[in-house]
Structures are given as C-alpha cells and as structure tokens.
Motif scaffolding. Sequence first.
Motif, short mmCIF file in Angstrom:
data_model
loop_
_atom_site.label_atom_id
_atom_site.label_comp_id
_atom_site.label_asym_id
_atom_site.label_seq_id
_atom_site.Cartn_x
_atom_site.Cartn_y
_atom_site.Cartn_z
N THR A 39 0.90 -0.88 -0.11
CA THR A 39 -0.01 0.42 0.04
C THR A 39 0.92 1.39 -0.03
O THR A 39 1.88 1.31 1.15
N VAL A 41 1.10 4.91 -0.21
CA VAL A 41 0.59 6.80 0.79
C VAL A 41 0.94 8.11 1.00
O VAL A 41 2.32 7.49 0.99
N VAL A 56 -0.73 6.95 8.27
CA VAL A 56 -0.96 5.28 8.08
C VAL A 56 -1.48 4.65 8.69
O VAL A 56 -2.00 3.46 8.28
N GLU A 58 -5.48 4.45 9.37
CA GLU A 58 -6.53 3.68 8.95
C GLU A 58 -5.89 2.15 7.74
O GLU A 58 -6.81 2.22 8.25
N TYR A 59 -4.73 2.30 7.97
CA TYR A 59 -4.19 0.87 7.20
C TYR A 59 -3.62 -0.55 7.90
O TYR A 59 -3.68 -0.88 6.80
N ASP A 61 -5.42 -1.69 10.24
CA ASP A 61 -6.40 -2.69 10.92
C ASP A 61 -6.37 -2.85 12.96
O ASP A 61 -6.45 -4.17 13.61
#
Length: 200
Positions: A39, A41, A56, A58-59, A61
Amino acid sequence: MIKEWFADYYLHNCDITFDFTQENKMIVHNNISEPWKVTLVDTGLNTMTGGRIKRVKEYLDGEPFFLTYGDGVSDVNISELLNFHRKGGRMATLTTVQPMGRFGSLDIREDGEIKNFREKKIEDSGWINAGFMVLEPEIMDLIQDDTTVFEKYPLEEAARRGQLDAYRHEGFWQCMDTMSEKKKLEAMWAANEAPWKVWE
C-alpha cells in the motif's frame, strides 16, 4: 516515482494483453512477479517521521505492525523479531545492531607521542537503532501531528514508560547513507552475494 516503480515492476514481470477494443480491460498472463501486497500512501513532502506513521493508521487494522526506514538492508529474522516483541509485551521493539566503528583510536601524550594505536573494534561501538521495528497501535497516541519526529518524543516517551525493547541483531546489517555504501551494496547484489536477500 515509487508508485511507478511498483507498477513497472509488475508490468515488466508479466505477459499482458491490453484489450481496448470493446471492454477496456487488461489481462495478465504468466505472472512471475513476487507475491507482494504493497500500500503506497502520499504522506506529504514536509511530514516528519512520526507524522508519516500517523497518516497510515487507517491501513493498519489495529494490529501490531512492522516499520522500517527503507535506507538499510539486513538479514533480520522477521519471525524471531516478532516473537521477541510479543514475549516482551512492550509498545515498541527496535532492532539494534553494533556497527563496526569507522576510525581507529589513538592514545596521545601531551608532547605528541602516540602511546597506543588501535584499530576500531566492533566492541568499541554502542548499540544503535537498525531501523527495523515492531510497534503496537498505541504508539499512535504518542504522535501528535505531522510535525512529530518519531525518534524524539514518541520513542523517548516509550522508553521513559518502560515500553521500549531492544532486539539485538548480530547478523548482517548495512545502511545506505552515502554513495560508497550504495555502490558497495549494489556490487554485493550484482555478485549474488547479498546476505539480506533471504527470500527466493
């Protein structure tokens, strides 16, 4: 540029059909790229190291996560690092290394006579942050905003609270901060002598 590199890596390691006749689709054949999930960002040009981590969130978990600076390579055993982190039960674990000192030491008398000459030994160097970390999500609570330098308040405060662990790595580690270090690592890679390449 980083996004383009990953896109090009994928495209250059696959046979692809671009079908723009009616369906506008791309068909991938013979995918030989390594199985990565990445990912990317954009955290902002002027964002400091702590702010980048916070952006980051929110990515992640809500799970423990690995963090690295990306300017060094190592043969750190990631599974062992994670197990060490879990056993320690702390908020953050830094991989630490003891790099070879760059310069020898001299004992010099007042009159200029060198009494002792000694090449630098690894034991003369302190343990440093190697840049491979495991962090618990609550580390985010110590990061205020984009101006936060991760190595300042967040890590200093984690240490003050007894929440910072050191995983001592005695294997291969090399930073790439200078052109000579870059050339050294590229030569090792070209000669197929890269100790950090632990995947196949």
